[in-house]
Design a protein around this motif. Sequence first.
Motif, PDB file in Angstrom:
ATOM      1  N   LEU A  40      -6.889  11.356   5.654  1.00  0.00           N
ATOM      2  CA  LEU A  40      -5.894  10.322   5.356  1.00  0.00           C
ATOM      3  C   LEU A  40      -4.576  10.527   6.086  1.00  0.00           C
ATOM      4  CD1 LEU A  40      -6.478   9.703   1.556  1.00  0.00           C
ATOM      5  CD2 LEU A  40      -7.132   8.251   3.466  1.00  0.00           C
ATOM      6  N   THR A  41      -4.284  11.730   6.515  1.00  0.00           N
ATOM      7  CA  THR A  41      -3.043  11.967   7.246  1.00  0.00           C
ATOM      8  C   THR A  41      -3.240  11.913   8.762  1.00  0.00           C
ATOM      9  OG1 THR A  41      -3.383  14.355   7.106  1.00  0.00           O
ATOM     10  CG2 THR A  41      -2.003  13.345   5.407  1.00  0.00           C
ATOM     11  N   VAL A  45      -6.237   6.822  10.880  1.00  0.00           N
ATOM     12  CA  VAL A  45      -6.379   6.268   9.534  1.00  0.00           C
ATOM     13  C   VAL A  45      -5.047   5.708   9.050  1.00  0.00           C
ATOM     14  CG1 VAL A  45      -6.933   6.830   7.135  1.00  0.00           C
ATOM     15  CG2 VAL A  45      -8.323   7.768   8.982  1.00  0.00           C
ATOM     16  N   GLN A  46      -3.950   6.373   9.339  1.00  0.00           N
ATOM     17  CA  GLN A  46      -2.646   5.851   8.938  1.00  0.00           C
ATOM     18  C   GLN A  46      -2.361   4.520   9.612  1.00  0.00           C
ATOM     19  OE1 GLN A  46       0.346   8.840   9.598  1.00  0.00           O
ATOM     20  NE2 GLN A  46      -0.048   9.804   7.622  1.00  0.00           N
ATOM     21  N   ALA A  48      -4.608   2.337  10.632  1.00  0.00           N
ATOM     22  CA  ALA A  48      -5.494   1.341  10.023  1.00  0.00           C
ATOM     23  C   ALA A  48      -4.987   0.926   8.647  1.00  0.00           C
ATOM     24  CB  ALA A  48      -6.909   1.896   9.928  1.00  0.00           C
ATOM     25  N   LEU A  49      -4.542   1.876   7.856  1.00  0.00           N
ATOM     26  CA  LEU A  49      -4.007   1.546   6.530  1.00  0.00           C
ATOM     27  C   LEU A  49      -2.723   0.738   6.631  1.00  0.00           C
ATOM     28  CD1 LEU A  49      -4.619   4.867   4.561  1.00  0.00           C
ATOM     29  CD2 LEU A  49      -5.801   2.688   4.268  1.00  0.00           C
ATOM     30  N   THR A  50      -1.868   1.076   7.563  1.00  0.00           N
ATOM     31  CA  THR A  50      -0.633   0.324   7.760  1.00  0.00           C
ATOM     32  C   THR A  50      -0.934  -1.111   8.178  1.00  0.00           C
ATOM     33  OG1 THR A  50       0.515   2.349   8.398  1.00  0.00           O
ATOM     34  CG2 THR A  50       1.549   0.263   9.022  1.00  0.00           C
ATOM     35  N   LEU A  52      -3.658  -2.767   7.535  1.00  0.00           N
ATOM     36  CA  LEU A  52      -4.263  -3.428   6.388  1.00  0.00           C
ATOM     37  C   LEU A  52      -3.205  -3.861   5.376  1.00  0.00           C
ATOM     38  CD1 LEU A  52      -7.008  -4.099   4.968  1.00  0.00           C
ATOM     39  CD2 LEU A  52      -6.763  -1.905   3.835  1.00  0.00           C
ATOM     40  N   ILE A  53      -2.252  -3.011   5.106  1.00  0.00           N
ATOM     41  CA  ILE A  53      -1.188  -3.335   4.166  1.00  0.00           C
ATOM     42  C   ILE A  53      -0.288  -4.433   4.716  1.00  0.00           C
ATOM     43  CG2 ILE A  53       0.899  -2.439   3.033  1.00  0.00           C
ATOM     44  CD1 ILE A  53      -0.656   0.241   2.756  1.00  0.00           C
TER      45      ILE A  53
END
Length: 58
Positions: A40-41, A45-46, A48-50, A52-53
């Motif tokens: 997750l760090t 992945v960060q 992709a999560l950013t 997505l948010i």
Amino acid sequence: MSLLKRLVRRLRDDRGMTTAEYAVGTLAAVAFAGILLKVLTSSHVQAALTALIDRALK
């Protein structure tokens, strides 16, 4: 009681096994948490999560 019977009884005795099982389960959970934290760090992945948010908030 014969020596053989006492030995067999002692070998079949599993007192303390639950403690060992808890220890193995705890180690597995800590290892999984470490791997999850590493994933997750990571920068991919960060990102992709950013993304997505950001997409969810627009």
